[in-house]
Design a protein around this motif. Structure first.
Motif, PDB file in Angstrom:
ATOM      1  N   TYR A  75       0.885  -1.100  -0.007  1.00  0.00           N
ATOM      2  CA  TYR A  75      -0.014   0.168  -0.083  1.00  0.00           C
ATOM      3  C   TYR A  75       0.858   1.434  -0.048  1.00  0.00           C
ATOM      4  CZ  TYR A  75      -2.712  -3.938   1.745  1.00  0.00           C
ATOM      5  OH  TYR A  75      -3.221  -5.297   1.902  1.00  0.00           O
ATOM      6  N   ASN A  76       0.318   2.359  -0.500  1.00  0.00           N
ATOM      7  CA  ASN A  76       1.162   3.617  -0.317  1.00  0.00           C
ATOM      8  C   ASN A  76       0.069   4.614  -0.447  1.00  0.00           C
ATOM      9  OD1 ASN A  76      -0.434   3.797  -3.128  1.00  0.00           O
ATOM     10  ND2 ASN A  76       0.939   5.064  -4.123  1.00  0.00           N
ATOM     11  N   GLY A  77      -1.064   4.249  -0.113  1.00  0.00           N
ATOM     12  CA  GLY A  77      -2.197   5.241   0.196  1.00  0.00           C
ATOM     13  C   GLY A  77      -2.194   5.884   1.827  1.00  0.00           C
ATOM     14  N   PRO A  78      -3.253   6.357   2.273  1.00  0.00           N
ATOM     15  CA  PRO A  78      -3.450   6.639   3.767  1.00  0.00           C
ATOM     16  C   PRO A  78      -3.636   5.561   4.436  1.00  0.00           C
ATOM     17  CG  PRO A  78      -5.511   7.350   2.526  1.00  0.00           C
ATOM     18  CD  PRO A  78      -4.429   6.976   1.299  1.00  0.00           C
ATOM     19  N   PHE A  79      -4.111   4.486   4.049  1.00  0.00           N
ATOM     20  CA  PHE A  79      -4.366   3.346   4.848  1.00  0.00           C
ATOM     21  C   PHE A  79      -3.842   1.807   4.390  1.00  0.00           C
ATOM     22  CE2 PHE A  79      -7.885   6.327   5.107  1.00  0.00           C
ATOM     23  CZ  PHE A  79      -7.904   6.570   6.453  1.00  0.00           C
ATOM     24  N   LYS A  80      -3.642   1.147   5.345  1.00  0.00           N
ATOM     25  CA  LYS A  80      -3.447  -0.055   4.998  1.00  0.00           C
ATOM     26  C   LYS A  80      -4.511  -1.145   5.122  1.00  0.00           C
ATOM     27  CE  LYS A  80       0.527  -0.402   7.629  1.00  0.00           C
ATOM     28  NZ  LYS A  80       1.619  -0.866   8.280  1.00  0.00           N
ATOM     29  N   VAL A  81      -4.661  -2.211   4.424  1.00  0.00           N
ATOM     30  CA  VAL A  81      -5.689  -3.233   4.772  1.00  0.00           C
ATOM     31  C   VAL A  81      -5.100  -4.122   5.515  1.00  0.00           C
ATOM     32  CG1 VAL A  81      -7.251  -4.993   3.864  1.00  0.00           C
ATOM     33  CG2 VAL A  81      -6.781  -2.641   2.515  1.00  0.00           C
ATOM     34  N   THR A  82      -5.620  -5.031   6.553  1.00  0.00           N
ATOM     35  CA  THR A  82      -5.369  -5.668   7.546  1.00  0.00           C
ATOM     36  C   THR A  82      -6.466  -6.648   7.657  1.00  0.00           C
ATOM     37  OG1 THR A  82      -5.696  -4.562   9.623  1.00  0.00           O
ATOM     38  CG2 THR A  82      -3.672  -4.349   8.551  1.00  0.00           C
ATOM     39  N   GLY A  83      -6.134  -8.040   8.087  1.00  0.00           N
ATOM     40  CA  GLY A  83      -7.182  -8.853   8.649  1.00  0.00           C
ATOM     41  C   GLY A  83      -7.935  -9.641   7.443  1.00  0.00           C
ATOM     42  N   TRP A  84      -7.612  -9.486   6.205  1.00  0.00           N
ATOM     43  CA  TRP A  84      -8.423 -10.001   5.025  1.00  0.00           C
ATOM     44  C   TRP A  84      -7.749 -11.005   4.574  1.00  0.00           C
ATOM     45  CZ3 TRP A  84      -7.993  -9.681  -0.546  1.00  0.00           C
ATOM     46  CH2 TRP A  84      -8.998 -10.453  -1.300  1.00  0.00           C
ATOM     47  N   THR A  85      -8.089 -12.213   5.048  1.00  0.00           N
ATOM     48  CA  THR A  85      -7.428 -13.581   4.520  1.00  0.00           C
ATOM     49  C   THR A  85      -7.677 -14.000   2.867  1.00  0.00           C
ATOM     50  OG1 THR A  85      -9.469 -15.036   5.097  1.00  0.00           O
ATOM     51  CG2 THR A  85      -7.736 -14.585   6.824  1.00  0.00           C
ATOM     52  N   GLY A  86      -8.792 -13.533   2.385  1.00  0.00           N
ATOM     53  CA  GLY A  86      -9.155 -13.738   0.881  1.00  0.00           C
ATOM     54  C   GLY A  86     -10.550 -14.370   1.059  1.00  0.00           C
ATOM     55  N   THR A  87     -11.001 -14.895   2.112  1.00  0.00           N
ATOM     56  CA  THR A  87     -12.261 -15.465   2.227  1.00  0.00           C
ATOM     57  C   THR A  87     -13.131 -14.968   3.410  1.00  0.00           C
ATOM     58  OG1 THR A  87     -11.714 -17.367   3.564  1.00  0.00           O
ATOM     59  CG2 THR A  87     -11.516 -17.531   1.009  1.00  0.00           C
ATOM     60  N   ASN A  88     -12.556 -14.257   4.310  1.00  0.00           N
ATOM     61  CA  ASN A  88     -13.351 -13.779   5.432  1.00  0.00           C
ATOM     62  C   ASN A  88     -14.118 -12.598   5.070  1.00  0.00           C
ATOM     63  OD1 ASN A  88     -10.933 -12.548   5.221  1.00  0.00           O
ATOM     64  ND2 ASN A  88     -11.328 -11.786   7.406  1.00  0.00           N
ATOM     65  N   ASP A  89     -15.055 -12.467   6.075  1.00  0.00           N
ATOM     66  CA  ASP A  89     -16.157 -11.359   5.926  1.00  0.00           C
ATOM     67  C   ASP A  89     -15.779 -10.176   6.840  1.00  0.00           C
ATOM     68  OD1 ASP A  89     -17.497 -12.597   4.165  1.00  0.00           O
ATOM     69  OD2 ASP A  89     -19.055 -13.515   5.535  1.00  0.00           O
ATOM     70  N   LYS A  90     -14.631 -10.064   7.262  1.00  0.00           N
ATOM     71  CA  LYS A  90     -14.229  -8.783   7.938  1.00  0.00           C
ATOM     72  C   LYS A  90     -12.653  -8.468   7.473  1.00  0.00           C
ATOM     73  CE  LYS A  90     -16.546  -9.654  12.171  1.00  0.00           C
ATOM     74  NZ  LYS A  90     -16.751  -9.926  13.793  1.00  0.00           N
ATOM     75  N   TRP A  91     -12.554  -7.005   7.437  1.00  0.00           N
ATOM     76  CA  TRP A  91     -11.211  -6.515   7.334  1.00  0.00           C
ATOM     77  C   TRP A  91     -11.245  -5.139   7.710  1.00  0.00           C
ATOM     78  CZ3 TRP A  91     -15.245  -7.142   3.745  1.00  0.00           C
ATOM     79  CH2 TRP A  91     -15.424  -5.900   2.904  1.00  0.00           C
TER      80      TRP A  91
END
Length: 539
Positions: A209-225
């Motif tokens: 990521y190079n934007g204001p946020f990073k994505v965490t907690g997404w496994t590719g199949t789960n419903d929360k991130w």
């Protein structure tokens, strides 16, 4: 309709009595205030963080919040410089030269002009199979490159040095800055992407990521991130929110109860809940240029038949669908370009200019269906209607099944409802007869609806020479002649919608949502397709 919901608008036909009773009391309970954590309920799970491969709203939204391109959307809904700090444009309005900001990827790599060249070539590369490849067409040789007629190195984008990017357009484009705010034009760190290989973008762990946020907690199949503040971002000091917690909730009653009990700060509203929340503090509604559409698989004999497609495009009652099922302010749509989306210099709306192309017409639909059956040598047909498994999509699918049965008694519709990710894959792999979805534009021009509009395989399968000539002239011969450009775009829309029924418009949406009054600075894309969290803070 909802901003991110390309698979939904509104559509709970029935609502549990207990949920309704609870909602009537909404506003009477005190919301639980989160500590600098903006909690958002969404109907669609993430599908990918790869800007070259996404085709759904949740993924596009995540990419735009975590991977910054040359421009972003500001609080007024206008494009403003982001990854670029300055721009110079040639006198002929074709050569754009950007100076990039000093910025880093979340792994410490510098963001360079070469990152844009790599990402845009990848978008155009026919072997990538990007659902958004047509977005590269305004760039010099863009269409020829994505069609495999010219090599990648002839695409009109160059890294003049580490922080200077030169972009050459095929022709002047009035909406180019808006286009550069979109996810397909995001940069990619080539070294990182190649190291990840096929895993790139399949989970938050395999993305950068190079934007204001990073994505965490997404496994590719789960419903929360979660979006968390990216301290490597060039303007990190301007980011006031620490965390945005995303939760996929397919049940509107569940989302409404979570909002009412103070566990969510933002939710979209479906039809029954619009009635409950309308007029309350935090209630918002807006008309947006999003469309519900049908596509037909032209690789299968029945839906390859133009008469069958015309019957399917005109054989369902749009007014009944929007008035009795959706009930959210959505309106019937008889062309692929929505109303009140773009006007010419004289103030004429394109939808009014192009006319009603596929109104509900039972007599015409039966006549065309009979002709189609004759050509196929059949007395009846059974077709599968593919949709997502969201409440709205299910409601639309069931309505279409019933409406077709009334209009076309020799047609049997079986409904197949699958999770969004599967629906996207099935569409990409031709595993459908009829497919339903919702689509929103990236920029304000009828060209994008006519050359995309959510249509699967349009760029590879639709070979109408008149259509291809029209859209080519809109981008070249008549690029600076608004009157002639609209004429050829109108003709192109008539070819693809009215004459060939390659795609069929269903409705134009509206967007209703609830937002906590203490949430400030949230920007919603003018097209209703994404939330932008950069300026959010909790008061």
């Amino acid at each position: 309709m909802q901003r991110r919901k390309l698979t939904r608008i509104v559509g709970l036909i029935t609502v549990a009595l207990v949920a309704t009773v609870t909602l009537v009391a909404c506003g009477q309970q005190t919301a639980t205030k989160s500590k600098n954590n903006f909690r958002v309920g969404t109907v669609d799970a993430l599908a990918t963080l790869n800007s070259s491969r996404y085709s759904d709203i949740s993924s596009g939204e995540a990419i735009q919040n975590a991977i910054e391109g040359l421009y972003r959307i500001d609080a007024q809904g206008k494009p403003t410089l982001a990854g670029a700090k300055s721009l110079s444009v040639s006198n002929d309005q074709r050569v754009y030269t950007f100076k990039l900001r000093e910025n880093k990827w979340s792994n410490g790599d510098p963001v360079t002009a070469a990152n844009y060249v790599y990402a845009w070539r990848k978008l155009a590369d026919p072997t990538t199979g990007s659902p958004n490849a047509q977005n590269i067409d305004p760039i010099q040789n863009g269409q020829e490159v994505r069609l495999g007629k010219k090599p990648l190195n002839e695409l009109g984008v160059k890294a003049l040095d580490k922080h200077t990017l030169q972009v050459t357009l095929a022709n002047p484009v009035t909406y180019f800055k808006e286009l550069l705010t979109t996810a397909p034009y995001a940069p990619q760190d080539e070294a990182y992407v190649k190291k990840q290989g096929k895993d790139y973008g399949t989970s938050s762990r395999h993305a950068i990521y190079n934007g204001p946020f990073k994505v965490t907690g997404w496994t590719g199949t789960n419903d929360k991130w979660t979006f968390v503040k990216n301290n490597q971002y060039w303007d990190a000091k301007a980011i006031k929110i620490d965390k945005i917690s995303m939760m996929t909730i397919k049940s509107e009653s569940t989302a409404a109860n979570l909002y009412q009990s103070g566990k969510l700060d933002f939710i979209d509203l479906d039809n029954e809940y619009v009635k409950q929340y309308k007029g309350r503090s935090g209630y918002h509604v807006r008309k947006i240029p999003a469309i519900g559409y049908l596509n037909f698989n032209t690789k299968r004999p029945a839906t390859a038949n133009v008469h069958i497609r015309r019957a399917l495009a005109t054989g369902f009652n749009k007014t009944q669908l929007t008035k009795d099922v959706l009930q959210d302010g959505s309106t019937p749509l008889d062309g692929i370009v929505p109303a009140n989306f773009v006007t010419n210099a004289a103030g004429k709306d394109f939808r009014a200019y192009s006319g009603r192309l596929t109104p509900y017409d039972p007599s015409y639909a039966r006549k065309e269906f009979k002709e189609g059956l004759k050509e196929l040598g059949q007395k009846n047909l059974t077709l599968e209607f593919l949709s997502a498994d969201t409440p709205e999509a299910k409601a639309v699918a069931e309505f279409m099944q019933s409406s077709y049965q009334k209009t076309l008694p020799d047609l049997k519709i079986s409904v197949r409802e699958v999770p969004l990710k599967q629906r996207l894959n099935f569409g990409h792999n031709y595993q459908f007869d009829i497919i339903y979805g919702i689509w929103s534009p990236d920029y304000q021009d009828p060209y994008q609806f006519i050359t995309d509009g959510g249509a699967y395989h349009l760029n590879t399968d639709y070979k109408n020479p008149t259509f291809l000539k029209d859209v080519a002239e809109a981008n070249s011969t008549y690029a600076t002649n608004p009157t002639k450009r609209w004429e050829v775009l109108k003709d192109a829309e008539h070819e693809i919608v009215k004459n060939d029924a390659f795609t069929a418009p269903v409705f134009q949406g509206a967007y209703a949502y609830m937002q906590r009054p203490n949430v400030k600075g949230l920007v919603i894309d003018p097209n209703g397709t994404a939330l932008y969290f950069r300026d959010v803070y909790m008061k």
